[in-house]
Design a protein around this motif. Structure first.
Motif, PDB file in Angstrom:
ATOM      1  N   GLY A  71       0.822  -1.210  -0.101  1.00 55.10           N
ATOM      2  CA  GLY A  71      -0.009  -0.149  -0.005  1.00 55.10           C
ATOM      3  C   GLY A  71       1.004   1.218   0.164  1.00 55.10           C
ATOM      4  O   GLY A  71       1.774   1.382  -0.909  1.00 55.10           O
ATOM      5  N   ASP A  72       0.352   2.331   0.862  1.00 49.28           N
ATOM      6  CA  ASP A  72       1.233   3.351   0.870  1.00 49.28           C
ATOM      7  C   ASP A  72       2.346   3.486   1.865  1.00 49.28           C
ATOM      8  O   ASP A  72       2.835   4.540   2.317  1.00 49.28           O
ATOM      9  CB  ASP A  72       0.212   4.574   1.092  1.00 49.28           C
ATOM     10  CG  ASP A  72      -0.740   4.590  -0.023  1.00 49.28           C
ATOM     11  OD1 ASP A  72      -0.321   4.521  -1.329  1.00 49.28           O
ATOM     12  OD2 ASP A  72      -1.826   5.222  -0.047  1.00 49.28           O
ATOM     13  N   ARG A  73       2.455   2.371   2.745  1.00 48.32           N
ATOM     14  CA  ARG A  73       3.236   2.397   3.855  1.00 48.32           C
ATOM     15  C   ARG A  73       4.794   2.798   3.286  1.00 48.32           C
ATOM     16  O   ARG A  73       5.520   3.139   4.089  1.00 48.32           O
ATOM     17  CB  ARG A  73       3.133   1.113   4.604  1.00 48.32           C
ATOM     18  CG  ARG A  73       2.011   0.865   5.133  1.00 48.32           C
ATOM     19  CD  ARG A  73       2.011  -0.455   6.345  1.00 48.32           C
ATOM     20  NE  ARG A  73       2.447  -1.601   5.530  1.00 48.32           N
ATOM     21  CZ  ARG A  73       1.778  -2.513   5.014  1.00 48.32           C
ATOM     22  NH1 ARG A  73       0.417  -2.318   4.760  1.00 48.32           N
ATOM     23  NH2 ARG A  73       2.156  -3.381   4.249  1.00 48.32           N
ATOM     24  N   ASN A  74       5.047   2.258   2.373  1.00 50.42           N
ATOM     25  CA  ASN A  74       6.412   2.441   1.552  1.00 50.42           C
ATOM     26  C   ASN A  74       6.559   3.306   0.530  1.00 50.42           C
ATOM     27  O   ASN A  74       5.585   2.997  -0.330  1.00 50.42           O
ATOM     28  CB  ASN A  74       7.015   0.808   1.210  1.00 50.42           C
ATOM     29  CG  ASN A  74       8.381   1.077   0.480  1.00 50.42           C
ATOM     30  OD1 ASN A  74       8.696   1.590  -0.271  1.00 50.42           O
ATOM     31  ND2 ASN A  74       9.353   0.439   1.160  1.00 50.42           N
ATOM     32  N   PRO A  75       7.462   4.333   0.427  1.00 50.43           N
ATOM     33  CA  PRO A  75       6.959   5.276  -0.431  1.00 50.43           C
ATOM     34  C   PRO A  75       7.316   4.715  -2.018  1.00 50.43           C
ATOM     35  O   PRO A  75       6.662   5.058  -2.793  1.00 50.43           O
ATOM     36  CB  PRO A  75       8.344   6.442  -0.114  1.00 50.43           C
ATOM     37  CG  PRO A  75       8.418   6.088   1.266  1.00 50.43           C
ATOM     38  CD  PRO A  75       8.239   4.565   1.537  1.00 50.43           C
ATOM     39  N   SER A  76       8.217   3.793  -2.175  1.00 49.87           N
ATOM     40  CA  SER A  76       8.553   3.249  -3.440  1.00 49.87           C
ATOM     41  C   SER A  76       7.218   2.445  -3.917  1.00 49.87           C
ATOM     42  O   SER A  76       6.898   2.265  -4.929  1.00 49.87           O
ATOM     43  CB  SER A  76       9.649   2.279  -3.317  1.00 49.87           C
ATOM     44  OG  SER A  76      10.849   2.789  -3.039  1.00 49.87           O
ATOM     45  N   ALA A  77       6.662   1.663  -2.911  1.00 52.72           N
ATOM     46  CA  ALA A  77       5.434   0.618  -3.193  1.00 52.72           C
ATOM     47  C   ALA A  77       4.323   1.830  -3.612  1.00 52.72           C
ATOM     48  O   ALA A  77       3.507   1.481  -4.625  1.00 52.72           O
ATOM     49  CB  ALA A  77       5.016   0.076  -1.801  1.00 52.72           C
ATOM     50  N   ALA A  78       4.147   3.077  -2.807  1.00 49.02           N
ATOM     51  CA  ALA A  78       3.166   3.910  -3.217  1.00 49.02           C
ATOM     52  C   ALA A  78       3.277   4.411  -4.705  1.00 49.02           C
ATOM     53  O   ALA A  78       2.358   4.880  -5.401  1.00 49.02           O
ATOM     54  CB  ALA A  78       3.028   5.025  -2.165  1.00 49.02           C
TER      55      ALA A  78
END
Length: 203
Positions: A71-78
């Motif tokens: 989800g949005d917890r990790n900037p790269s993942a977001a």
């Protein structure tokens, strides 16, 4: 018309995918000792300046597995979850990852239509088979090779035996990163009048 740019991590002996299962991130394990925050920032900046990602099916599924659940917890993942993603596949009928579109059928007209839809560039990450096909059909505009100071010895190479040649490339710029990593940025099939960008370096 938008440009299409590919970025690949490469060893000194030309390997872009280490040995191992094709759906395993461990294939790029040889890059980790020389990976740096500066290199990560460069990759992030390039992604932020693009209008989305073009991916082959295997890379698309690897990225989805790695980033979607975070989800949005990790900037790269977001960033990856929010980006427009175009996956080239003859077998994938539906792309369930957010903001994803499947490009099926013939590669050439599908990519030509995609390039005609906007002005901001599209990036490719990994997807070696797709990059090779785009190069063969003259559809790739830029090629960034991030060369790591290691000899892998075995694995898949971007330019394999039988690669159609000559393939004209124009060096647009270079950049040095910590731990001996060097970025070589090329324009593909660039006109003779193209002026290379200034070379830059970091200590």
């Amino acid at each position: 018309m938008r440009k299409l740019h590919a970025c690949l991590l490469m060893s000194l002996d030309g390997v872009v995918e280490g040995p191992g299962p094709t759906d395993d991130f461990a294939r790029a394990g040889w890059t980790m000792p020389s990976f740096s925050p500066e290199l990560g920032a460069y990759i992030g900046e390039s992604a932020a300046q693009s209008d989305g990602l073009l991916l082959g099916r295997v890379t698309y599924q690897m990225f989805r597995s790695a980033f979607e659940a975070q989800g949005d917890r990790n900037p790269s993942a977001a960033m990856m979850n929010g980006a427009h993603k175009y996956v080239v596949s003859r077998t994938l009928k539906q792309a369930e990852w957010t903001n994803s579109t499947v490009l099926g059928g013939d590669l050439v007209p599908a990519i030509q239509e995609l390039k005609a839809q906007g002005n901001r560039p599209l990036n490719l990450s990994g997807s070696v088979t797709l990059v090779q096909s785009l190069l063969a059909h003259g559809l790739l505009d830029g090629l960034d090779l991030v060369v790591h100071p290691v000899v892998v010895g075995a694995g898949r190479r971007l330019f394999e035996t039988g690669t159609e040649s000559p393939l004209p490339l124009t060096l647009r710029g270079t950049r040095a990163f910590p731990h001996g990593v060097v970025l070589l940025s090329y324009a593909v099939n660039a006109p003779d009048s193209l002026t290379p960008e200034p070379t830059t370096a970091e200590p």
